[in-house]
Each structure stands twice: as structure tokens, then as C-alpha cells.
Design a protein around this motif. Structure first.
Motif, PDB file in Angstrom:
ATOM      1  N   TYR A 105      -1.649  25.570 -31.632  1.00  0.00           N
ATOM      2  CA  TYR A 105      -1.019  26.518 -31.146  1.00  0.00           C
ATOM      3  C   TYR A 105       0.329  26.486 -31.227  1.00  0.00           C
ATOM      4  O   TYR A 105       1.107  25.693 -30.267  1.00  0.00           O
ATOM      5  CB  TYR A 105      -1.428  26.875 -29.803  1.00  0.00           C
ATOM      6  CG  TYR A 105      -1.010  28.193 -29.072  1.00  0.00           C
ATOM      7  CD1 TYR A 105      -1.802  29.266 -29.423  1.00  0.00           C
ATOM      8  CD2 TYR A 105       0.069  28.373 -28.317  1.00  0.00           C
ATOM      9  CE1 TYR A 105      -1.616  30.483 -28.684  1.00  0.00           C
ATOM     10  CE2 TYR A 105       0.448  29.496 -27.767  1.00  0.00           C
ATOM     11  CZ  TYR A 105      -0.448  30.422 -28.075  1.00  0.00           C
ATOM     12  OH  TYR A 105       0.145  31.936 -27.369  1.00  0.00           O
ATOM     13  N   ARG A 144       2.756  32.070 -32.523  1.00  0.00           N
ATOM     14  CA  ARG A 144       3.059  32.938 -31.247  1.00  0.00           C
ATOM     15  C   ARG A 144       4.668  32.935 -31.213  1.00  0.00           C
ATOM     16  O   ARG A 144       5.190  32.035 -30.698  1.00  0.00           O
ATOM     17  CB  ARG A 144       2.227  32.745 -29.805  1.00  0.00           C
ATOM     18  CG  ARG A 144       0.734  33.145 -30.197  1.00  0.00           C
ATOM     19  CD  ARG A 144       0.516  34.397 -30.486  1.00  0.00           C
ATOM     20  NE  ARG A 144      -0.963  34.670 -30.208  1.00  0.00           N
ATOM     21  CZ  ARG A 144      -1.855  34.835 -31.269  1.00  0.00           C
ATOM     22  NH1 ARG A 144      -1.457  34.580 -32.520  1.00  0.00           N
ATOM     23  NH2 ARG A 144      -3.225  34.957 -30.986  1.00  0.00           N
ATOM     24  N   SER A 149       5.631  38.738 -26.192  1.00  0.00           N
ATOM     25  CA  SER A 149       4.299  39.076 -25.397  1.00  0.00           C
ATOM     26  C   SER A 149       4.795  40.565 -24.589  1.00  0.00           C
ATOM     27  O   SER A 149       6.149  40.962 -24.693  1.00  0.00           O
ATOM     28  CB  SER A 149       4.443  38.312 -24.410  1.00  0.00           C
ATOM     29  OG  SER A 149       5.309  38.223 -23.395  1.00  0.00           O
ATOM     30  N   VAL A 237       2.071  33.726 -22.390  1.00  0.00           N
ATOM     31  CA  VAL A 237       1.444  32.715 -23.301  1.00  0.00           C
ATOM     32  C   VAL A 237       0.560  31.798 -22.915  1.00  0.00           C
ATOM     33  O   VAL A 237      -0.584  31.510 -23.626  1.00  0.00           O
ATOM     34  CB  VAL A 237       2.835  31.714 -24.002  1.00  0.00           C
ATOM     35  CG1 VAL A 237       2.319  30.925 -24.830  1.00  0.00           C
ATOM     36  CG2 VAL A 237       3.847  32.853 -24.536  1.00  0.00           C
ATOM     37  N   ASP A 240      -2.581  33.807 -23.267  1.00  0.00           N
ATOM     38  CA  ASP A 240      -3.019  33.842 -24.661  1.00  0.00           C
ATOM     39  C   ASP A 240      -3.418  32.711 -25.273  1.00  0.00           C
ATOM     40  O   ASP A 240      -4.451  32.700 -26.188  1.00  0.00           O
ATOM     41  CB  ASP A 240      -1.942  34.304 -25.564  1.00  0.00           C
ATOM     42  CG  ASP A 240      -2.219  34.581 -27.135  1.00  0.00           C
ATOM     43  OD1 ASP A 240      -2.757  35.585 -27.505  1.00  0.00           O
ATOM     44  OD2 ASP A 240      -1.598  33.701 -27.846  1.00  0.00           O
TER      45      ASP A 240
END
Length: 247
Positions: A105, A144, A149, A237, A240
Motif C-alpha cells: 500500500y 493512494r 480523500s 487513509v 481505506d
């Protein structure tokens, strides 16, 4: 939960129940008259560590130099060629995959990294597919951008409106001032909100945006804003991350 601050035995035990790892990635480049050269790496690292603590995930060393050739007309900026960054990411992911990590990630702090990091994922998947490693668990990678966001978008609109811009933004400057308050400074900037537009190479960038900003007014930033941004980003985050690794 920094990987660098753990022992190999800790990592071995961690992998018995979890196979996800957070990898902060940013850049080393100019951020206007008051922003730190390390802004993109520092923000990704701050949020990555915050998320790691919140969800109990290991956090790998930050990739601090990214794809930033267009900033090289400003002293202190550094870049990797796209091919170099792809190779670096592949080597890091495959090193960790050898030990049993399967979910990678990436928390990104630099828009210029997106295309290259995405290409690196394609290279990783291509290698795995062509080698037919059917006896190994599948690995998955995701990128990401912390500023995308829903919570951060709303907070940026609330605090800065159309002065947020796209480079040397008050949001990212505020976040670094929260993490590193001793670096806070303000300077007169003309125009107050920088111009917007496109660019090609490094010289073109500096001609079009001579102080380094694009569409932003970083003088609106405060450490108090940075605290709100940090807490919102970590919450968003982390949510997610947990949803993604559970898929």
C-alpha cells in the motif's frame, strides 16, 4: 510500526497474521518560497506512520526521491528517471514479497509519481504472470494520494477555497509545519495566488512559475490547520487501508 525499528524476528511473527505493508513515497523538490524541499516525502511519511500506528501495520522506509524532472531548474530539487524509479519499486516490492508480504500500500505525496509508480505495478504483475509462479500467493499493489480523500478535499475547500492550487499548496505546507514547527516561515508573494497553467521541461516550468508555486497561496497555512489535515488524512487513509487489505 516502522520496519527499520523492528527486528527480523518481529517481522517473522508479524507475517504469521498479516501480510500488508505501507510504503510512503514522495519527492525531493522545490515547494515555493516557504515550502520545504522534502514536503512530498515528509507528508507521505508522517501520514504513513500515523496510519501504521492506527491499524497496526508495518511501514517501510520512505522513498524520498521520486519522478520530479520538471523541478530541476530550482536548486536542491532531485529526480529519478522513470525507468530508475520503476526498477527501485520493483526491487523493494519483490524483496518484501520474498518474505511473505502480499499487499503493498503506497501512500503518495507527489503527483508526478503517479504514472511511473502505476507503470511499476504493471511491470511487477507482468513478471509474476510470465514466470507462472502458481505456487506463490498473489501480490497486489495500490497507490493512494493522501490529499485525494473525501475528508481532505472538503477540509482544503473549507480552509483555502480557490487558493489551494496544485503545487506548494497551503494544505501540504501546513502539514509540514505541524510536523516540523521550527521550519515555519512566511514571505511576501506576488501575485498572492499564483498563476496556473501547463509546463513541459524544467526550464519551461521555471519560466511559467518563477517562484515555484502553481495556483496556490501557501501563506494561508498554519500549524493548527496542519494538525486538522494530519488527523483527517490518517483517519481516511487508515479506513481505506483496512478495507483494501481485507479484499
Amino acid at each position: 510500526m516502522q520496519l527499520q525499528l523492528k527486528t527480523w524476528q518481529f517481522v517473522e511473527d508479524y507475517l504469521k497474521s498479516k501480510t500488508g505493508i505501507i510504503i510512503p513515497i514522495g519527492s525531493t523538490e522545490q515547494h515555493g518560497p516557504t515550502g520545504l524541499i522534502g514536503t512530498d516525502a515528509l507528508t507521505a511519511e508522517m501520514i504513513g506512520r500515523g496510519v501504521g500506528e492506527k491499524v497496526g501495520a508495518l511501514v517501510a522506509p520512505t522513498i524520498s526521491v521520486g519522478m520530479a524532472q520538471h523541478h530541476l531548474a530550482f536548486p536542491g530539487s532531485m529526480t529519478l528517471r522513470p525507468s530508475t524509479l520503476i526498477a527501485l519499486i520493483k526491487d523493494q516490492v519483490m524483496s518484501l514479497a520474498r518474505h511473505g508480504f502480499t499487499r503493498f500500500y503506497f501512500i503518495n505525496g507527489h503527483g508526478g509519481n503517479v504514472a511511473t509508480v502505476t507503470a511499476s505495478f504493471s511491470e511487477i504483475y507482468a513478471d509474476r504472470s510470465m514466470e507462472r509462479l502458481s505456487n506463490q500467493p498473489p501480490i497486489k499493489c495500490v497507490l493512494r494520494n493522501w490529499w485525494e480523500s473525501a475528508g481532505i478535499r472538503g477540509l482544503s475547500r473549507e480552509l483555502y477555497g480557490n487558493a489551494e492550487g496544485s503545487h506548494a499548496t497551503p494544505s501540504e505546507v501546513a502539514l509540514t509545519w505541524y510536523g516540523y514547527p521550527e521550519t515555519q516561515q512566511q514571505k511576501p508573494m506576488e501575485p498572492r495566488i499564483a498563476a496556473t497553467g501547463s509546463f513541459a521541461d524544467a526550464e519551461d516550468y521555471r519560466r511559467n512559475f518563477p517562484d515555484g508555486r502553481i495556483g496556490s497561496d501557501p501563506n494561508l497555512a498554519t500549524p493548527e490547520h496542519g494538525k486538522r489535515i494530519y488527523e483527517t488524512a490518517v483517519t481516511d487513509v487508515a479506513r481505506d487501508y483496512e478495507a483494501w487489505v481485507a479484499r
